[in-house]
Design an enzyme around this catalytic site. Structure first.
Site, mmCIF file in Angstrom:
data_model
loop_
_atom_site.group_PDB
_atom_site.id
_atom_site.type_symbol
_atom_site.label_atom_id
_atom_site.label_comp_id
_atom_site.label_asym_id
_atom_site.label_seq_id
_atom_site.Cartn_x
_atom_site.Cartn_y
_atom_site.Cartn_z
ATOM 1 N N LYS A 81 -5.558 -3.287 5.946
ATOM 2 C CA LYS A 81 -4.821 -2.508 4.948
ATOM 3 C C LYS A 81 -3.349 -2.442 5.320
ATOM 4 O O LYS A 81 -3.002 -2.196 6.480
ATOM 5 C CB LYS A 81 -5.412 -1.094 4.844
ATOM 6 C CG LYS A 81 -4.796 -0.264 3.718
ATOM 7 C CD LYS A 81 -5.536 1.039 3.512
ATOM 8 C CE LYS A 81 -4.890 1.846 2.381
ATOM 9 N NZ LYS A 81 -5.606 3.094 2.101
ATOM 10 N N SER A 156 -6.016 3.923 -2.668
ATOM 11 C CA SER A 156 -4.983 3.021 -2.198
ATOM 12 C C SER A 156 -5.524 1.795 -1.473
ATOM 13 O O SER A 156 -4.792 0.849 -1.206
ATOM 14 C CB SER A 156 -4.030 3.776 -1.264
ATOM 15 O OG SER A 156 -4.709 4.270 -0.123
ATOM 16 N N SER A 180 -8.993 7.311 -1.507
ATOM 17 C CA SER A 180 -8.493 5.945 -1.356
ATOM 18 C C SER A 180 -9.498 4.949 -0.797
ATOM 19 O O SER A 180 -9.261 3.760 -0.828
ATOM 20 C CB SER A 180 -7.236 5.943 -0.475
ATOM 21 O OG SER A 180 -6.154 6.532 -1.156
#
Length: 476
Positions: A81, A156, A180
């Site tokens: 990520k 996210s 997220s």
């Protein structure tokens, strides 16, 4: 054959590599080919380094050829990520401000993944500063839903979920403050676990805050357990770290959940508006749990204070984390992030204190609730995946949303309470868009939440449906 290989589980790939049924190079080449086919349309993986990936794959093969010790993830490709630091790759947080930022050390989760033998091949796309549950930014653009390219992949951890769903990587790391991990898992038909705070040690600015956590995104529960066996466990760099070792998650999760008491609510006891298609989907899943022998009641703890708790403490953390960046680069930051930072700056001490007091109230109320029930099932998201060209839903079932995170309440109410929660695939809309089921458990009952999720997964098989684009077929 390459596409089939890319949809093997992480566990199976790891076993085949160790047994030498597959070379690491074969596994890497198959996933890189899948990235070349799918990523130009989906835009899930950024900062890809194919040359390095193949070089590391060859090194991994030589280790096995020489009979040297290797970790459980030996040779498995992963993209990290883009809010997490991985040496050799930029850590941009989806911001033009950090487009050339190369960290000097791995984040703890990346350190553990690499030590276990995973090969970092790139990063996964995120919203700017991971703000909001829709992955778009000015640096890399939008990540699209592989089941329908006109829809969002969520966020996210949107790039992570879309990449795993598309077979570009077998598993991924993510993080979750207000949904997220769970929202993108829901929108992409994969599994996303928000673990208990401290389950995966997390070194960050707000070191003592339990609001944000890191966790796994996988295509099934067994792989989530496999990943947790490496990334979970204590570390002195995190004061909230749970002492239980990651090896706890190597235990087989049995699918027999007969006799468990399950509560459910489509709208958090009337607190939240819910899209009718989402509500209908949840009510259908109640029948699955009844069929598995569970005792199911419509019930929900009172979480009316969760909105104030989350909104206040999120704003406080945004100001804490980004105040210096805000002062130097305000003109380069998206309006929603500016709003959150300014809200944090306007908070008074008593307001933060009240939020902490209410969070304690939520904790105690949830603890009492779970003395009666083993799990609580809820919608992951109150809406289905929305148009990729809008920032966020402004209305749910006729109720207007006041800001860019209001529509995420079904996730962030659980974040405010601090309970472990997993998003499990629970079917599709009439248009073929994935929907997820949120399974919430008592504090620190991460394994039990996943065990229930596995039973549901085995009974339904929703997660086995792949996006057509990942199989070489055209979609919208």
């Amino acid at each position: 054959m390459e596409k089939d290989l890319c949809f093997n589980s992480a566990r199976d790939l790891a076993r085949m590599i160790q047994d030498r049924d597959l070379s690491v190079r074969e596994v890497m080449e198959a996933h890189l080919a899948q990235i070349q086919r799918v990523n130009p349309k989906v835009n899930a993986i950024v900062s890809l380094n194919e040359e390095l990936a193949l070089k590391e794959a060859d090194k991994a093969d030589k280790i096995l050829d020489a009979g040297k010790p290797s970790g459980p993830f030996h040779g498995l490709p992963i993209a990290i990520k883009d809010t997490h630091n991985a040496v050799g790759f930029p850590a941009t947080s989806g911001s033009l401000i950090f487009r050339d930022h190369y960290p000097s050390a791995d984040d703890l989760i990346v350190e553990r993944l690499r030590k276990a033998g995973a090969i970092v091949i790139g990063k996964t796309n995120v919203p700017e500063f991971a703000a909001g549950s829709h992955t778009f930014n000015e640096l890399f653009g939008s990540t699209r839903n592989p089941y329908d390219l006109s829809k969002t992949a969520g966020g996210s951890s949107g790039g992570a979920a879309a990449a795993v769903a598309s077979g570009m990587i077998p598993f991924a790391d993510g993080s979750d403050m207000g949904g997220s991990l769970r929202n993108p898992a829901c929108f992409n038909n994969v599994v996303g676990l928000r673990p208990s705070p401290g389950r995966i040690p997390f070194s960050r600015t707000a070191l003592y805050s339990p609001l944000a956590v890191q966790g796994p995104i996988t295509r099934n529960v067994d792989d989530a357990l496999f990943m947790l066996s490496v990334i979970a466990g204590p570390d002195g760099r995190s004061p909230l770290a749970i002492e239980e070792p990651g090896s706890r998650f190597l235990k087989q999760a049995q699918s027999d959940i007969k006799g468990l008491r399950i509560a459910y609510s489509a709208d958090f006891g009337g607190l939240l508006p819910t899209d009718p298609e989402v509500r209908s989907n949840l009510e259908e899943q109640v029948k699955v749990f009844e069929g598995l022998g569970c005792i199911v009641d419509e019930a929900c703890p009172d979480l009316k204070e969760a909105d104030e708790v989350f909104q206040v403490l999120r704003a406080w953390e945004f100001e804490l984390s980004y105040s210096e960046i805000f002062d130097r680069f305000r003109e380069m930051i998206k309006p929603s992030v500016i709003w959150n930072i300014e809200k944090g700056r306007s908070l008074s001490g008593p307001e933060v204190g009240r939020a902490e007091r209410l969070r304690a109230l939520l904790y105690n109320r949830m603890s009492e609730f779970f003395k009666q029930y083993d799990a609580l099932i809820l919608p992951v998201s109150q809406v289905t995946a929305f148009d990729v060209n809008i920032e966020y839903p402004t209305e749910i079932d006729g109720v207007k949303m006041e800001n860019y995170i209001d529509w995420m309440r079904s996730c962030y109410y659980i974040s405010a309470a601090g309970n472990p929660s997993v998003s499990i695939p629970s079917g599709f809309t009439a248009a073929g868009i994935p929907i997820g089921l949120q399974i919430v458990g008592p504090h620190r009952a991460d394994f039990e939440v996943l065990r229930i999720g596995r039973a549901f997964e085995q009974a339904t098989g929703y997660g086995r449906r792949r996006p057509d684009i990942a199989l070489g077929q055209k979609i919208n």
